[in-house]
Design an enzyme around this catalytic site. Sequence first.
Site, PDB file in Angstrom:
ATOM      1  N   ARG A 121       0.818  -1.230   0.000  1.00  0.00           N
ATOM      2  CA  ARG A 121       0.000   0.000   0.000  1.00  0.00           C
ATOM      3  C   ARG A 121       0.843   1.267   0.000  1.00  0.00           C
ATOM      4  O   ARG A 121       0.379   2.339   0.379  1.00  0.00           O
ATOM      5  CB  ARG A 121      -0.989   0.024   1.171  1.00  0.00           C
ATOM      6  N   LYS A 143       3.005  11.828 -10.677  1.00  0.00           N
ATOM      7  CA  LYS A 143       2.154  11.003 -11.540  1.00  0.00           C
ATOM      8  C   LYS A 143       2.941   9.754 -11.908  1.00  0.00           C
ATOM      9  O   LYS A 143       4.078   9.844 -12.367  1.00  0.00           O
ATOM     10  CB  LYS A 143       1.786  11.747 -12.822  1.00  0.00           C
ATOM     11  N   GLU A 185       9.926  20.115 -23.712  1.00  0.00           N
ATOM     12  CA  GLU A 185       9.202  20.372 -22.458  1.00  0.00           C
ATOM     13  C   GLU A 185       9.797  21.575 -21.729  1.00  0.00           C
ATOM     14  O   GLU A 185       9.084  22.299 -21.032  1.00  0.00           O
ATOM     15  CB  GLU A 185       9.222  19.119 -21.560  1.00  0.00           C
ATOM     16  N   LYS A 227       7.380  23.630 -12.771  1.00  0.00           N
ATOM     17  CA  LYS A 227       6.510  22.476 -12.556  1.00  0.00           C
ATOM     18  C   LYS A 227       6.142  22.355 -11.075  1.00  0.00           C
ATOM     19  O   LYS A 227       4.990  22.089 -10.736  1.00  0.00           O
ATOM     20  CB  LYS A 227       7.157  21.181 -13.057  1.00  0.00           C
ATOM     21  N   GLU A 237      -4.544  17.684 -10.296  1.00  0.00           N
ATOM     22  CA  GLU A 237      -5.121  18.170 -11.542  1.00  0.00           C
ATOM     23  C   GLU A 237      -6.637  18.318 -11.444  1.00  0.00           C
ATOM     24  O   GLU A 237      -7.390  17.836 -12.286  1.00  0.00           O
ATOM     25  CB  GLU A 237      -4.755  17.224 -12.694  1.00  0.00           C
ATOM     26  N   HIS A 249       0.006  19.131 -25.807  1.00  0.00           N
ATOM     27  CA  HIS A 249      -0.146  17.688 -25.655  1.00  0.00           C
ATOM     28  C   HIS A 249      -1.398  17.138 -26.317  1.00  0.00           C
ATOM     29  O   HIS A 249      -1.438  15.959 -26.663  1.00  0.00           O
ATOM     30  CB  HIS A 249      -0.112  17.300 -24.170  1.00  0.00           C
ATOM     31  N   HIS A 253      -0.691  14.545 -28.837  1.00  0.00           N
ATOM     32  CA  HIS A 253      -1.184  13.173 -28.645  1.00  0.00           C
ATOM     33  C   HIS A 253      -1.775  12.632 -29.949  1.00  0.00           C
ATOM     34  O   HIS A 253      -1.559  11.467 -30.310  1.00  0.00           O
ATOM     35  CB  HIS A 253      -2.234  13.157 -27.534  1.00  0.00           C
ATOM     36  N   HIS A 267       7.903  11.623 -28.161  1.00  0.00           N
ATOM     37  CA  HIS A 267       6.913  12.402 -27.417  1.00  0.00           C
ATOM     38  C   HIS A 267       7.215  13.908 -27.471  1.00  0.00           C
ATOM     39  O   HIS A 267       6.346  14.710 -27.790  1.00  0.00           O
ATOM     40  CB  HIS A 267       6.860  11.917 -25.968  1.00  0.00           C
TER      41      HIS A 267
HETATM   42  P1  NAD Z   1      12.585   6.773 -21.828  1.00  0.00           P
HETATM   43  O1  NAD Z   1      12.494   6.480 -20.409  1.00  0.00           O
HETATM   44  O2  NAD Z   1      12.009   5.784 -22.788  1.00  0.00           O
HETATM   45  O3  NAD Z   1      14.101   7.061 -22.208  1.00  0.00           O
HETATM   46  C1  NAD Z   1      14.429   7.407 -23.536  1.00  0.00           C
HETATM   47  C2  NAD Z   1      15.607   6.586 -24.060  1.00  0.00           C
HETATM   48  O4  NAD Z   1      16.802   7.060 -23.460  1.00  0.00           O
HETATM   49  C3  NAD Z   1      15.536   5.113 -23.752  1.00  0.00           C
HETATM   50  O5  NAD Z   1      15.982   4.405 -24.875  1.00  0.00           O
HETATM   51  C4  NAD Z   1      16.529   4.929 -22.611  1.00  0.00           C
HETATM   52  O6  NAD Z   1      17.095   3.642 -22.607  1.00  0.00           O
HETATM   53  C5  NAD Z   1      17.556   5.966 -22.925  1.00  0.00           C
HETATM   54  N1  NAD Z   1      18.323   6.521 -21.817  1.00  0.00           N
HETATM   55  C6  NAD Z   1      17.877   6.957 -20.626  1.00  0.00           C
HETATM   56  N2  NAD Z   1      18.840   7.581 -19.949  1.00  0.00           N
HETATM   57  C7  NAD Z   1      19.945   7.536 -20.716  1.00  0.00           C
HETATM   58  C8  NAD Z   1      21.259   8.044 -20.582  1.00  0.00           C
HETATM   59  N3  NAD Z   1      21.625   8.790 -19.546  1.00  0.00           N
HETATM   60  N4  NAD Z   1      22.145   7.785 -21.576  1.00  0.00           N
HETATM   61  C9  NAD Z   1      21.774   7.090 -22.682  1.00  0.00           C
HETATM   62  N5  NAD Z   1      20.531   6.616 -22.879  1.00  0.00           N
HETATM   63  C10 NAD Z   1      19.631   6.842 -21.907  1.00  0.00           C
HETATM   64  O7  NAD Z   1      11.851   8.138 -22.237  1.00  0.00           O
HETATM   65  P2  NAD Z   1      11.646   9.543 -21.521  1.00  0.00           P
HETATM   66  O8  NAD Z   1      11.515  10.498 -22.631  1.00  0.00           O
HETATM   67  O9  NAD Z   1      12.623   9.793 -20.449  1.00  0.00           O
HETATM   68  O10 NAD Z   1      10.232   9.368 -20.817  1.00  0.00           O
HETATM   69  C11 NAD Z   1       9.057   9.081 -21.537  1.00  0.00           C
HETATM   70  C12 NAD Z   1       8.053   8.461 -20.607  1.00  0.00           C
HETATM   71  O11 NAD Z   1       7.770   9.391 -19.575  1.00  0.00           O
HETATM   72  C13 NAD Z   1       6.739   8.121 -21.265  1.00  0.00           C
HETATM   73  O12 NAD Z   1       6.349   6.824 -20.855  1.00  0.00           O
HETATM   74  C14 NAD Z   1       5.777   9.140 -20.705  1.00  0.00           C
HETATM   75  O13 NAD Z   1       4.449   8.666 -20.612  1.00  0.00           O
HETATM   76  C15 NAD Z   1       6.364   9.424 -19.367  1.00  0.00           C
HETATM   77  N6  NAD Z   1       6.039  10.750 -18.799  1.00  0.00           N
HETATM   78  C16 NAD Z   1       5.556  10.788 -17.533  1.00  0.00           C
HETATM   79  C17 NAD Z   1       5.274  11.995 -16.944  1.00  0.00           C
HETATM   80  C18 NAD Z   1       4.804  12.050 -15.528  1.00  0.00           C
HETATM   81  O14 NAD Z   1       4.414  13.106 -15.048  1.00  0.00           O
HETATM   82  N7  NAD Z   1       4.845  10.948 -14.819  1.00  0.00           N
HETATM   83  C19 NAD Z   1       5.464  13.188 -17.652  1.00  0.00           C
HETATM   84  C20 NAD Z   1       5.967  13.113 -18.942  1.00  0.00           C
HETATM   85  C21 NAD Z   1       6.253  11.884 -19.503  1.00  0.00           C
HETATM   86 ZN    ZN Z   2       4.982  15.675 -22.210  1.00  0.00          ZN
END
Ligand code: NAD
Ligand code: ZN
Length: 369
Positions: A121, A143, A185, A227, A237, A249, A253, A267
């Site tokens: 939990r 989130k 972003e 943020k 939210e 977005h 999207h 993204h």
């Molecule tokens: P990701 O986690 O897929 O990472 C992108 C790529 O970079 C991957 O291939 C990973 O292996 C690589 N990588 C990571 N760190 C590295 C480093 N230091 N050196 C080399 N390679 C590295 O993508 P992201 O863009 O970080 O995150 C996208 C995700 O985040 C999505 O699932 C999205 O839904 C989520 N997201 C969540 C929130 C939230 O508020 N929780 C907000 C925005 C996005």
């Molecule tokens: Zn985003």
Amino acid sequence: MAVIPVDLAGRSYEVHVGPGLLTRLPELAGPLLRKTAVPVIADANARRHWGGTLDQALRANGRTALWYDVAPGEASKSWSELARLTDWLLAQGVERGDHVLALGGGVVGDLTGFACAILKRGCGFIQLPTTLLAQVDSSVGGKTAINTAAGKNLVGAFHQPALVLADLATLATLPPRELRSGYAEVLKYGVLGDAEFFDWLADNGARVLALDEKTLEQAVATSIAAKARIVAKDERETSGARALLNLGHTFGHALEAEAGFSELLLHGEAVALGMVLAARYSARLGHLPMIDAERITAAVDAAGLPAELAALNFDCDGAALVEHMLHDKKMDAGTLPFVLLRAIGDAYLDRAVALADVALFLDEQLRSH
Ligand code: NAD
Ligand code: ZN
């Protein structure tokens, strides 16, 4: 180093931003690490580049990392990966008062955060974001989610981390395209609420993308502070304040969906173009001066991000893109709120946008150069 507090009643925490923070983890996390064995959930790429640094930091502090690898990519945010991870955490004897580390981008942060939200939990976790997107966005705000057959991020929980360490050094190994995607972003925070930051990025964006240490730290810290302010105002939210973070977005999207959520469009790339479209649509409604829409377009283009819908060569019409929007989880009682602009730095939520008109606008954008 910059320290940004996230003020939330009973759940406040700090985000540290600077180079070399992984090395200082034991010192910065202090009493959050109660045991000598520390579970680290890691993106395989992040571990390959930075696992050694973290291992060494923990060892120098008399601790050992218990590594758990997550395959890179969105597919890891799944029910099966969630089950595998929670079973592993239980097998390690993780307790509610423990803190699990998440090393990687948004995928690992979202998956680990959700696992920690439901483990016994709720247990603690620490975000160690290694992508620019994760540092300025996903690691802050609580989130957490996985994807299901019905769509992205549809199952999740609000669960705040106990600490976020954004080590800027880790960005050196990030593929340039991922870096630019995260920069979208950063730009978003200027466009939605901080005209001065937008102007600053116009002068300094190239230095940020070149990972100049001081400039990068200022850009990341300013983004996180923006943020944190919004999240402190509207953690779940509900008031509309946090919804402004969705600037770009809704359009984005639809573009991601049309591209099949594939490598064709990352993204951040979709968000960048989505911001341009939100700005141009705001101008079309007469709410935003056209010159501001053009400045936003120029900023996106200067960062090497897509700024023209026609250039994507999508084989679809505006109605098809609007159809994707209808599956957005932001749909609210049959209407889709849009984040639009009155000025650079002044976004607002419009709940009365006519989707048929948006489709016509997108038809124009699909054709024009
Ligand atoms: P990701 O986690 O897929 O990472 C992108 C790529 O970079 C991957 O291939 C990973 O292996 C690589 N990588 C990571 N760190 C590295 C480093 N230091 N050196 C080399 N390679 C590295 O993508 P992201 O863009 O970080 O995150 C996208 C995700 O985040 C999505 O699932 C999205 O839904 C989520 N997201 C969540 C929130 C939230 O508020 N929780 C907000 C925005 C996005
Ligand atoms: Zn985003």
